[in-house]
Design an enzyme around this catalytic site. Structure first.
Site, PDB file in Angstrom:
ATOM      1  N   LYS A 281      -7.206   5.452   5.728  1.00  0.00           N
ATOM      2  CA  LYS A 281      -8.105   4.354   5.311  1.00  0.00           C
ATOM      3  C   LYS A 281      -8.686   3.601   6.509  1.00  0.00           C
ATOM      4  CE  LYS A 281      -5.297   1.845   2.797  1.00  0.00           C
ATOM      5  NZ  LYS A 281      -4.053   2.619   2.924  1.00  0.00           N
TER       6      LYS A 281
ATOM      7  N   ARG B   6      -3.976  -4.454  -3.751  1.00  0.00           N
ATOM      8  CA  ARG B   6      -2.840  -3.538  -3.869  1.00  0.00           C
ATOM      9  C   ARG B   6      -2.076  -3.761  -5.165  1.00  0.00           C
ATOM     10  NH1 ARG B   6      -2.223  -2.725   1.922  1.00  0.00           N
ATOM     11  NH2 ARG B   6      -0.494  -1.431   2.569  1.00  0.00           N
TER      12      ARG B   6
ATOM     13  N   ARG C 145       1.761   8.077  13.928  1.00  0.00           N
ATOM     14  CA  ARG C 145       0.629   7.175  14.161  1.00  0.00           C
ATOM     15  C   ARG C 145       0.898   6.190  15.294  1.00  0.00           C
ATOM     16  NH1 ARG C 145      -1.865   4.154   9.081  1.00  0.00           N
ATOM     17  NH2 ARG C 145       0.081   2.993   8.957  1.00  0.00           N
TER      18      ARG C 145
ATOM     19  N   ARG D  66       4.080   1.196  15.067  1.00  0.00           N
ATOM     20  CA  ARG D  66       4.456   0.076  14.207  1.00  0.00           C
ATOM     21  C   ARG D  66       5.870   0.276  13.668  1.00  0.00           C
ATOM     22  NH1 ARG D  66      -0.434  -0.329  10.004  1.00  0.00           N
ATOM     23  NH2 ARG D  66       1.297  -0.907   8.670  1.00  0.00           N
TER      24      ARG D  66
HETATM   25  P1  AMP Z   1      -1.113  -1.898   5.948  1.00  0.00           P
HETATM   26  O1  AMP Z   1      -1.492  -2.115   7.361  1.00  0.00           O
HETATM   27  O2  AMP Z   1      -2.284  -1.975   5.000  1.00  0.00           O
HETATM   28  O3  AMP Z   1      -0.314  -0.649   5.744  1.00  0.00           O
HETATM   29  O4  AMP Z   1      -0.154  -3.122   5.543  1.00  0.00           O
HETATM   30  C1  AMP Z   1       1.067  -3.352   6.205  1.00  0.00           C
HETATM   31  C2  AMP Z   1       1.956  -4.236   5.346  1.00  0.00           C
HETATM   32  O5  AMP Z   1       1.304  -5.501   5.127  1.00  0.00           O
HETATM   33  C3  AMP Z   1       2.244  -3.720   3.946  1.00  0.00           C
HETATM   34  O6  AMP Z   1       3.319  -2.805   3.934  1.00  0.00           O
HETATM   35  C4  AMP Z   1       2.577  -5.013   3.212  1.00  0.00           C
HETATM   36  O7  AMP Z   1       3.858  -5.492   3.555  1.00  0.00           O
HETATM   37  C5  AMP Z   1       1.565  -5.977   3.801  1.00  0.00           C
HETATM   38  N1  AMP Z   1       0.285  -5.959   3.043  1.00  0.00           N
HETATM   39  C6  AMP Z   1      -0.936  -5.520   3.475  1.00  0.00           C
HETATM   40  N2  AMP Z   1      -1.866  -5.662   2.520  1.00  0.00           N
HETATM   41  C7  AMP Z   1      -1.241  -6.212   1.443  1.00  0.00           C
HETATM   42  C8  AMP Z   1      -1.657  -6.569   0.131  1.00  0.00           C
HETATM   43  N3  AMP Z   1      -2.938  -6.398  -0.275  1.00  0.00           N
HETATM   44  N4  AMP Z   1      -0.734  -7.110  -0.706  1.00  0.00           N
HETATM   45  C9  AMP Z   1       0.543  -7.290  -0.302  1.00  0.00           C
HETATM   46  N5  AMP Z   1       1.015  -6.938   0.897  1.00  0.00           N
HETATM   47  C10 AMP Z   1       0.138  -6.408   1.783  1.00  0.00           C
END
Ligand code: AMP
Length: 221
Positions: free
Chosen positions: A18, A93, A132, A165
């Site tokens: 994404k 989400r 990654r 990460r």
């Molecule tokens: P990502 O970088 O999109 O994989 O997000 C990393 C982490 O941030 C996720 O595993 C969640 O803990 C939190 N997070 C990101 N976006 C959301 C969302 N829309 N709702 C809730 N938690 C989020």
């Protein structure tokens, strides 16, 4: 692209690509790339109250509570650069987030034009996320097999240091995939029912996926 703002959502599980695609689409169409995960990580780096609250959820692969994420994203969407459209990545989400987004867009007489869904089989996701590397500065991502940086350990865009990460560890990725299936697949169905979901084969190479997304977006012109 017509007169109405180009409001788009990019959906897909962790490791579907994404972020990489979102950066490309946003640059091409001149809309800001708004990634909830990037915003949360920036809050953590600045040690804000939101960053501190989000930390424990993020570290174990759980979702940050809806009200925190919704407020953060809606604030960002009210900035001047978001008035002609946005590309949302990682948000919504949950169904509650999808509904909050609809309400906000309606309030501004806008509507979601398309939800692009990057599909990748679950068993390849863990491998992808585990390989990654992320830029500490701009959060661009690389993978040494399919998308290596030009210089090892350094971001092509700004020379930032690349790091892995914490939540890309295998056990945390598995948890994130579980959460995705439970909470985010209903969002996919929500947009499918609305007729705005477009499915993209995320197993193709990066340029192939981008071309497929382009084809879908051309329909909005
Ligand atoms: P990502 O970088 O999109 O994989 O997000 C990393 C982490 O941030 C996720 O595993 C969640 O803990 C939190 N997070 C990101 N976006 C959301 C969302 N829309 N709702 C809730 N938690 C989020």
């Amino acid at each position: 692209m017509g007169d109405s703002p180009l409001d788009l959502v990019l959906l897909g599980p962790v490791g579907a690509g994404k972020g990489t695609q979102a950066r490309r689409i946003a640059t091409r169409y001149g809309v800001p790339h708004i990634a909830s995960g990037d915003l949360l990580r920036a809050h953590r780096a600045r040690d804000t109250e939101l960053g501190r609250e989000a930390k424990s959820y993020m570290d174990r692969g759980a979702l940050v509570p809806d009200h925190l994420v919704i407020n953060m994203i809606l604030d960002r969407m009210r900035q001047p650069d978001a008035q002609h459209g946005v590309l949302l990545d990682g948000f919504p989400r949950t169904l509650a987030q999808a509904q909050a987004l609809d309400t906000e867009l309606e309030r501004e007489k806008r509507h979601l034009r398309m939800a692009l869904y990057l599909e990748v089989p679950v068993d390849t996701l863990v491998e992808r996320a585990a390989g990654r590397w992320t830029c500490r500065v701009c959060q661009a991502t690389y993978n040494y097999q399919v998308n290596p940086p030009r210089r090892e350990g350094m971001c092509d865009l700004d020379g930032g240091e690349l790091y892995q990460r914490e939540d890309d560890r295998r056990d945390v990725v598995s948890e994130r995939i579980k959460v995705y299936i439970q909470d985010t697949v209903p969002v996919v169905e929500y947009y499918r029912d609305r007729g705005i979901l477009r499915e993209i084969d995320g197993t193709r190479d990066i340029d192939g996926v981008e071309a497929d997304i382009e084809r879908q977006l051309e329909a909005l012109v």
